[in-house]
Design a protein around this motif. Sequence first.
Motif, PDB file in Angstrom:
ATOM      1  N   THR A 149       6.480  -5.374 -21.338  1.00  0.00           N
ATOM      2  CA  THR A 149       5.742  -4.489 -21.612  1.00  0.00           C
ATOM      3  C   THR A 149       5.420  -3.981 -22.654  1.00  0.00           C
ATOM      4  OG1 THR A 149       7.035  -3.765 -19.527  1.00  0.00           O
ATOM      5  CG2 THR A 149       5.955  -1.688 -20.678  1.00  0.00           C
ATOM      6  N   ALA A 150       3.834  -3.550 -22.730  1.00  0.00           N
ATOM      7  CA  ALA A 150       3.880  -3.132 -24.235  1.00  0.00           C
ATOM      8  C   ALA A 150       2.514  -1.808 -24.062  1.00  0.00           C
ATOM      9  CB  ALA A 150       2.374  -4.503 -25.287  1.00  0.00           C
ATOM     10  N   TRP A 151       3.512  -0.893 -24.767  1.00  0.00           N
ATOM     11  CA  TRP A 151       2.913   1.008 -24.459  1.00  0.00           C
ATOM     12  C   TRP A 151       2.757   1.980 -25.821  1.00  0.00           C
ATOM     13  CZ3 TRP A 151       4.133   5.150 -25.400  1.00  0.00           C
ATOM     14  CH2 TRP A 151       3.748   6.816 -24.697  1.00  0.00           C
ATOM     15  N   ARG A 152       1.162   2.214 -24.788  1.00  0.00           N
ATOM     16  CA  ARG A 152       1.115   2.466 -26.130  1.00  0.00           C
ATOM     17  C   ARG A 152       0.835   4.640 -26.368  1.00  0.00           C
ATOM     18  NH1 ARG A 152      -3.554   1.667 -30.307  1.00  0.00           N
ATOM     19  NH2 ARG A 152      -3.484   3.240 -31.805  1.00  0.00           N
ATOM     20  N   LEU A 153       0.908   4.206 -27.752  1.00  0.00           N
ATOM     21  CA  LEU A 153       0.791   6.451 -27.826  1.00  0.00           C
ATOM     22  C   LEU A 153      -0.617   6.155 -28.564  1.00  0.00           C
ATOM     23  CD1 LEU A 153       0.797   9.022 -26.448  1.00  0.00           C
ATOM     24  CD2 LEU A 153       3.227   9.425 -28.620  1.00  0.00           C
ATOM     25  N   GLU A 154      -1.396   6.972 -28.753  1.00  0.00           N
ATOM     26  CA  GLU A 154      -2.775   7.520 -29.359  1.00  0.00           C
ATOM     27  C   GLU A 154      -2.760   8.307 -29.886  1.00  0.00           C
ATOM     28  OE1 GLU A 154      -6.411   5.578 -28.094  1.00  0.00           O
ATOM     29  OE2 GLU A 154      -4.854   3.617 -27.546  1.00  0.00           O
ATOM     30  N   THR A 155      -2.816   9.313 -30.784  1.00  0.00           N
ATOM     31  CA  THR A 155      -2.542  10.915 -30.902  1.00  0.00           C
ATOM     32  C   THR A 155      -4.064  10.796 -31.516  1.00  0.00           C
ATOM     33  OG1 THR A 155      -0.848  10.520 -32.349  1.00  0.00           O
ATOM     34  CG2 THR A 155      -0.644  10.600 -30.684  1.00  0.00           C
ATOM     35  N   ARG A 156      -4.716  10.340 -32.742  1.00  0.00           N
ATOM     36  CA  ARG A 156      -5.263  10.800 -33.810  1.00  0.00           C
ATOM     37  C   ARG A 156      -6.344  11.186 -32.781  1.00  0.00           C
ATOM     38  NH1 ARG A 156      -3.350   8.790 -38.301  1.00  0.00           N
ATOM     39  NH2 ARG A 156      -5.660   8.852 -39.407  1.00  0.00           N
ATOM     40  N   ARG A 157      -7.747  11.993 -33.807  1.00  0.00           N
ATOM     41  CA  ARG A 157      -8.464  12.419 -33.327  1.00  0.00           C
ATOM     42  C   ARG A 157      -9.695  11.368 -33.180  1.00  0.00           C
ATOM     43  NH1 ARG A 157      -5.062  16.135 -34.824  1.00  0.00           N
ATOM     44  NH2 ARG A 157      -4.945  18.053 -33.761  1.00  0.00           N
ATOM     45  N   LEU A 208       6.601  15.610 -28.725  1.00  0.00           N
ATOM     46  CA  LEU A 208       5.499  14.799 -28.893  1.00  0.00           C
ATOM     47  C   LEU A 208       5.428  14.765 -30.760  1.00  0.00           C
ATOM     48  CD1 LEU A 208       3.509  13.398 -25.800  1.00  0.00           C
ATOM     49  CD2 LEU A 208       6.274  13.519 -26.055  1.00  0.00           C
ATOM     50  N   PRO A 209       5.715  13.166 -30.856  1.00  0.00           N
ATOM     51  CA  PRO A 209       5.158  13.007 -32.581  1.00  0.00           C
ATOM     52  C   PRO A 209       3.623  12.189 -32.471  1.00  0.00           C
ATOM     53  CG  PRO A 209       6.531  10.985 -31.759  1.00  0.00           C
ATOM     54  CD  PRO A 209       5.737  12.138 -30.616  1.00  0.00           C
ATOM     55  N   GLU A 210       2.912  13.462 -33.675  1.00  0.00           N
ATOM     56  CA  GLU A 210       1.821  12.616 -34.091  1.00  0.00           C
ATOM     57  C   GLU A 210       2.321  11.426 -34.795  1.00  0.00           C
ATOM     58  OE1 GLU A 210       0.236  16.335 -35.938  1.00  0.00           O
ATOM     59  OE2 GLU A 210       0.466  18.110 -34.086  1.00  0.00           O
ATOM     60  N   GLU A 211       2.034  10.698 -33.938  1.00  0.00           N
ATOM     61  CA  GLU A 211       1.752   9.174 -34.324  1.00  0.00           C
ATOM     62  C   GLU A 211       1.301   8.425 -33.431  1.00  0.00           C
ATOM     63  OE1 GLU A 211       6.008   9.318 -36.818  1.00  0.00           O
ATOM     64  OE2 GLU A 211       6.950   8.468 -34.994  1.00  0.00           O
ATOM     65  N   ASP A 212       0.809   7.288 -33.510  1.00  0.00           N
ATOM     66  CA  ASP A 212       0.423   6.275 -33.331  1.00  0.00           C
ATOM     67  C   ASP A 212       1.188   4.912 -33.326  1.00  0.00           C
ATOM     68  OD1 ASP A 212      -1.937   8.015 -32.955  1.00  0.00           O
ATOM     69  OD2 ASP A 212      -3.103   5.868 -32.584  1.00  0.00           O
ATOM     70  N   PHE A 213       1.856   4.394 -31.663  1.00  0.00           N
ATOM     71  CA  PHE A 213       3.310   3.545 -31.701  1.00  0.00           C
ATOM     72  C   PHE A 213       2.834   2.681 -30.726  1.00  0.00           C
ATOM     73  CE2 PHE A 213       5.642   6.749 -29.533  1.00  0.00           C
ATOM     74  CZ  PHE A 213       5.811   6.036 -28.828  1.00  0.00           C
ATOM     75  N   TRP A 214       3.313   1.290 -30.377  1.00  0.00           N
ATOM     76  CA  TRP A 214       3.568   1.033 -29.625  1.00  0.00           C
ATOM     77  C   TRP A 214       5.009   0.077 -29.130  1.00  0.00           C
ATOM     78  CZ3 TRP A 214       0.114  -1.519 -26.070  1.00  0.00           C
ATOM     79  CH2 TRP A 214      -1.354  -1.965 -26.450  1.00  0.00           C
ATOM     80  N   LEU A 215       5.603   0.531 -28.205  1.00  0.00           N
ATOM     81  CA  LEU A 215       6.251   0.131 -27.566  1.00  0.00           C
ATOM     82  C   LEU A 215       6.897  -1.884 -27.121  1.00  0.00           C
ATOM     83  CD1 LEU A 215       9.445   0.621 -27.505  1.00  0.00           C
ATOM     84  CD2 LEU A 215       8.946   2.483 -25.396  1.00  0.00           C
TER      85      LEU A 215
END
Length: 250
Positions: free
Chosen positions: A91-99, A186-193
């Motif tokens: 699994t590769a999971w991403r959170l994208e928070t940028r504008r 939620l954190p205001e940062e982009d990351f992959w888990l």
Amino acid sequence: MRRLRFNGTGSGVNGCPSIHEDLDTGDIIVHGPPLTDPDDTAQLRHLSEGETAIVVPRELLIDFGPKEADRVPDIIGLDEFDKLFTSFKHTAWRLETRRRYASDEVSATYAQFLRGEPVVWDGANPEWCAERREQTALGKRFERVRVVDDPPTPGQLYLLDNAKRNSAVGEDIRNLPRADAERLNLPEEDFWLIDSRLVALLRFDDADNLIDVELITEPATVNRYAQVRDAAWHYAVPYERFAATVTASK
């Protein structure tokens, strides 16, 4: 008043004992069952009046206690970062928070989007698409949650359209209003888990260019990002349904 962050618990039933961390001072707060037997407490050194001894499993401190006073970031370049998406196991999971993302804005598809033309996703970034198809054919999962403002920025609207391509090559894309992300802390940062064991924290410059990636493997920190994933994924909306609400509000 302290700003406390929950790090983890040694119990999946009643949440005790647990560890919290003071976000401002770095102090660690542990709570659990007290040590009350007089014969036991008599063996303790320097137990002052008003202090309480508590009992915690060793595993709690190993899993969720801090490992270093000042952690040294493990920074990798973008080439090494790219290799994660073929070497991961499930699994590769991403959170994208940028504008906005500067890399999007130099693409031909972004120019089409800004002109108000239907974006032609077929043939866009064929190597990336081929790699995604190969990995998903092996049973691996790619998932993303994209945080969206109200109203959405041009970059966010572009990515909402871009989800058509990502979904076509096997990614599962969902969207979350920023108000909900803030409510969930939620954190205001982009990351992959990656495989629920490795965090790739994306680092951008002031012009929104991705410059490098910080790898995080410390179990307590990875666990916090896994909790972010679980909350975001639960409340996020599949992109087709989210796109319909954006279109309806115009």
